[in-house]
Design an enzyme around this catalytic site. Structure first.
Site, PDB file in Angstrom:
ATOM      1  N   TYR A 333       0.811  -1.229   0.000  1.00 36.69           N
ATOM      2  CA  TYR A 333       0.000   0.000   0.000  1.00 36.69           C
ATOM      3  C   TYR A 333       0.839   1.272   0.000  1.00 36.69           C
ATOM      4  O   TYR A 333       0.317   2.341   0.282  1.00 36.69           O
ATOM      5  CB  TYR A 333      -0.876   0.068   1.270  1.00 36.69           C
ATOM      6  CG  TYR A 333      -1.570  -1.191   1.687  1.00 36.69           C
ATOM      7  CD1 TYR A 333      -2.574  -1.754   0.897  1.00 36.69           C
ATOM      8  CD2 TYR A 333      -1.262  -1.806   2.900  1.00 36.69           C
ATOM      9  CE1 TYR A 333      -3.238  -2.904   1.306  1.00 36.69           C
ATOM     10  CE2 TYR A 333      -1.929  -2.957   3.312  1.00 36.69           C
ATOM     11  CZ  TYR A 333      -2.905  -3.497   2.508  1.00 36.69           C
ATOM     12  OH  TYR A 333      -3.566  -4.629   2.921  1.00 36.69           O
ATOM     13  N   CYS A 360      14.703 -11.285  -1.661  1.00 41.42           N
ATOM     14  CA  CYS A 360      15.108 -11.121  -3.056  1.00 41.42           C
ATOM     15  C   CYS A 360      14.007 -10.404  -3.819  1.00 41.42           C
ATOM     16  O   CYS A 360      13.251 -11.029  -4.580  1.00 41.42           O
ATOM     17  CB  CYS A 360      15.385 -12.475  -3.683  1.00 41.42           C
ATOM     18  SG  CYS A 360      16.976 -13.068  -3.200  1.00 41.42           S
ATOM     19  N   GLU A 361      13.895  -9.136  -3.597  1.00 38.54           N
ATOM     20  CA  GLU A 361      12.777  -8.364  -4.133  1.00 38.54           C
ATOM     21  C   GLU A 361      13.145  -6.888  -3.972  1.00 38.54           C
ATOM     22  O   GLU A 361      13.385  -6.447  -2.855  1.00 38.54           O
ATOM     23  CB  GLU A 361      11.555  -8.724  -3.266  1.00 38.54           C
ATOM     24  CG  GLU A 361      10.241  -8.310  -3.769  1.00 38.54           C
ATOM     25  CD  GLU A 361       9.630  -9.284  -4.767  1.00 38.54           C
ATOM     26  OE1 GLU A 361       9.891 -10.502  -4.692  1.00 38.54           O
ATOM     27  OE2 GLU A 361       8.908  -8.810  -5.644  1.00 38.54           O
TER      28      GLU A 361
HETATM   29  N1  LLP Z   1     -14.767  -4.879  10.055  1.00 40.17           N
HETATM   30  C1  LLP Z   1     -14.680  -5.388   8.818  1.00 40.17           C
HETATM   31  C2  LLP Z   1     -15.841  -6.015   8.210  1.00 40.17           C
HETATM   32  C3  LLP Z   1     -13.475  -5.321   8.115  1.00 40.17           C
HETATM   33  O1  LLP Z   1     -13.402  -5.820   6.883  1.00 40.17           O
HETATM   34  C4  LLP Z   1     -12.344  -4.707   8.722  1.00 40.17           C
HETATM   35  C5  LLP Z   1     -11.067  -4.613   8.014  1.00 40.17           C
HETATM   36  C6  LLP Z   1     -12.481  -4.218  10.020  1.00 40.17           C
HETATM   37  C7  LLP Z   1     -13.713  -4.305  10.664  1.00 40.17           C
HETATM   38  C8  LLP Z   1     -11.345  -3.574  10.783  1.00 40.17           C
HETATM   39  O2  LLP Z   1     -10.850  -2.433  10.161  1.00 40.17           O
HETATM   40  P1  LLP Z   1      -9.736  -1.538  10.936  1.00 40.17           P
HETATM   41  O3  LLP Z   1     -10.397  -0.930  12.154  1.00 40.17           O
HETATM   42  O4  LLP Z   1      -8.645  -2.439  11.318  1.00 40.17           O
HETATM   43  O5  LLP Z   1      -9.310  -0.537   9.934  1.00 40.17           O
HETATM   44  N2  LLP Z   1      -4.604  -5.040   5.411  1.00 40.17           N
HETATM   45  C9  LLP Z   1      -5.028  -3.664   5.376  1.00 40.17           C
HETATM   46  C10 LLP Z   1      -6.324  -3.463   6.119  1.00 40.17           C
HETATM   47  C11 LLP Z   1      -7.451  -4.325   5.623  1.00 40.17           C
HETATM   48  C12 LLP Z   1      -8.686  -4.160   6.457  1.00 40.17           C
HETATM   49  C13 LLP Z   1      -9.706  -5.152   6.081  1.00 40.17           C
HETATM   50  N3  LLP Z   1     -10.896  -5.064   6.843  1.00 40.17           N
HETATM   51  C14 LLP Z   1      -3.920  -2.790   5.924  1.00 40.17           C
HETATM   52  O6  LLP Z   1      -2.862  -3.305   6.288  1.00 40.17           O
HETATM   53  O7  LLP Z   1      -4.042  -1.564   5.952  1.00 40.17           O
END
Ligand code: LLP
Length: 440
Positions: A333, A360-361
């Site tokens: 990201y 390796c990237e």
């Molecule tokens: N509820 C649902 C239905 C979700 O899909 C998510 C996150 C959350 C709650 C929690 O969201 P948060 O409060 O953590 O923002 N891998 C990405 C983030 C993907 C989030 C997916 N869903 C990153 O590293 O930024």
């Protein structure tokens, strides 16, 4: 780097939870995920204190995908929060930690039969149906097991929130939920309500992650309240709950707004109360699902410097003993992080460097063009705010070992996950029978 939580400079060495990074390195090695327990609990308590209303009950569900381990489940249990899961693996981790099943909620846009079966069998709190087909699947399992299940329906409310393209979840083209603009939506809800074994609680939405704009949440609240009212009127039913998901933004670097979670919570509550009153809707319970905002800032990653390199092209690299395998977010990201030379905090000479890992990237970078104190081999670099989606998105690329995880507080260190071993890396590999590779 902004010092977060209990971070302290003690004679030029960083301490977290009263424990010096030198000690942590010596006992647990690097890379190491360090969680500041006191700070994490503060975040939880800030939310508990402010996401409250006299007009309706509130439920806080920790979104476990942000960071999950048995130790984390214990913390969530002790704080009496609920928890969600989006896969059989997350569900297993939570159930096998002895977490009360009534406080577990199941998400996912493509839940398998086995996953749904486990949910019903264990009588979890609720299943958030992603689409029109899932109600039928759950209903059949419930019938077979003769158990009723509380369900919600995930809606796509069509908000294009300002965040990274990959973590937006509520655009019209998103794979999640059923659109409120779909002409079938009323029938979809009716189909769920009509099912004998399902108890329909209400609607869920999640507009995306790492969202700073509180107006986006207030807009979501407005749409959810209006839609809930409209459907309850049309179908002549009472809808007791609304779930507005997670996604509350967190400061990673000076480029981000330093939001106060308590203020965001209060604004969302005010918006809920105001919109319910306007629409004349009586709601019994409102749920949120914070993940990142609970764990991101409490977590840091400690690395050991292996060396540096000044390229012919002019880039100055500092090489650390981890990288995209323990933190994929910069590569995925373009996420930014702050860092310090944790054993030389008083070093005044700073340089602009790129902190790179050992994969390796070329994209294996933790921090590009960042200001860091002068450092050499064996120095310790600490990258802050890695507590969310670092460990949970880590990989074994290049057969890297997943780092250990420790929680620290009041000078105590708790080992939460051991560092993987080389044996762990091959434990599921099967050896080909001789007759296949020994053909002569
Ligand atoms: N509820 C649902 C239905 C979700 O899909 C998510 C996150 C959350 C709650 C929690 O969201 P948060 O409060 O953590 O923002 N891998 C990405 C983030 C993907 C989030 C997916 N869903 C990153 O590293 O930024």
């Amino acid at each position: 780097m902004k010092f977060l939580g209990t971070m302290k400079n003690v004679n030029g060495v960083l301490e977290i939870g009263g424990v010096s990074v030198n000690k942590l390195k010596k006992e647990f090695g690097t890379p190491l995920y360090i969680y500041d327990l006191e700070f994490m609990e503060k975040k939880i308590r800030d939310i508990k204190k402010t996401f409250k209303s006299e007009k309706f009950k509130t439920t806080i569900v920790y979104a476990s995908k942000a960071y999950l381990s048995k130790g984390m489940v214990q913390i969530i249990d002790r704080e009496e929060l609920h928890i969600d899961a989006v896969s059989g693996g997350e569900l297993y981790t939570i159930l096998s930690s002895g977490f009360p099943s009534k406080r577990i909620h199941m998400h996912g846009n493509n839940k398998s039969f086995e996953e749904l079966y486990t949910c019903v069998q264990n009588e979890i709190g609720s299943i958030i149906l992603d689409n029109r087909f899932e109600g039928e699947k759950v209903s059949q399992i419930c019938k077979k097991l003769n158990k009723k299940m509380d369900v919600m329906l995930r809606l796509n409310i069509g908000i294009d929130a300002h965040t990274h393209e990959y973590i937006k979840t509520s655009k019209h083209s998103s794979k999640f939920g059923e659109s409120i603009f779909d002409k079938e939506i009323q029938n979809i809800v009716k189909n769920i309500i009509d099912k004998e074994y399902l108890n329909f609680l209400g609607f869920h939405c999640h507009i995306g992650s790492q969202i700073f704009d509180e107006m986006a949440f207030c807009e979501a609240v407005k749409i959810m309240v209006r839609f809930t009212k409209e459907i309850s009127k049309k179908l002549d039913i009472t809808i007791p709950e609304i779930n507005i998901g997670g996604g509350f933004g967190v400061r990673y670097t000076a480029e981000d707004t330093d939001v106060d979670l308590k203020i965001i919570m209060k604004k969302i509550i005010a918006s809920l109360e105001e919109n319910c009153e306007k629409e004349n809707l009586i709601i019994q319970n409102v749920t949120i699902e914070p993940g990142r905002s609970i764990v991101a800032q409490a977590g840091s990653t400690l690395y050991t410097v292996g060396g540096d390199k000044k390229t012919y092209g002019g880039e100055k690299y500092i090489f650390v003993d981890g990288g995209m395998t323990d933190n994929i977010r910069p590569a995925l990201y373009s996420a930014k992080y702050e860092s310090v030379v944790a054993n030389k905090l008083n070093e005044t000479k700073k340089e602009i460097v790129t902190i790179a890992g050992k994969c390796c990237e070329s994209g294996d970078v933790i921090s590009k063009n960042t200001k860091l104190g002068k450092c050499t081999e064996e120095d310790l670099v600490l990258v802050s705010c890695t507590g969310a989606y670092g460990h949970s998105m880590s990989s074994n690329y290049n057969k890297a070992l997943k780092p250990a995880v420790v929680f620290v507080r009041d000078r105590d260190v708790y080992l939460i996950s051991k560092r993987e071993s080389y044996e762990d890396l091959v434990k599921n590999d099967c050896v080909l029978p001789k007759k296949i590779y020994n053909i002569d």
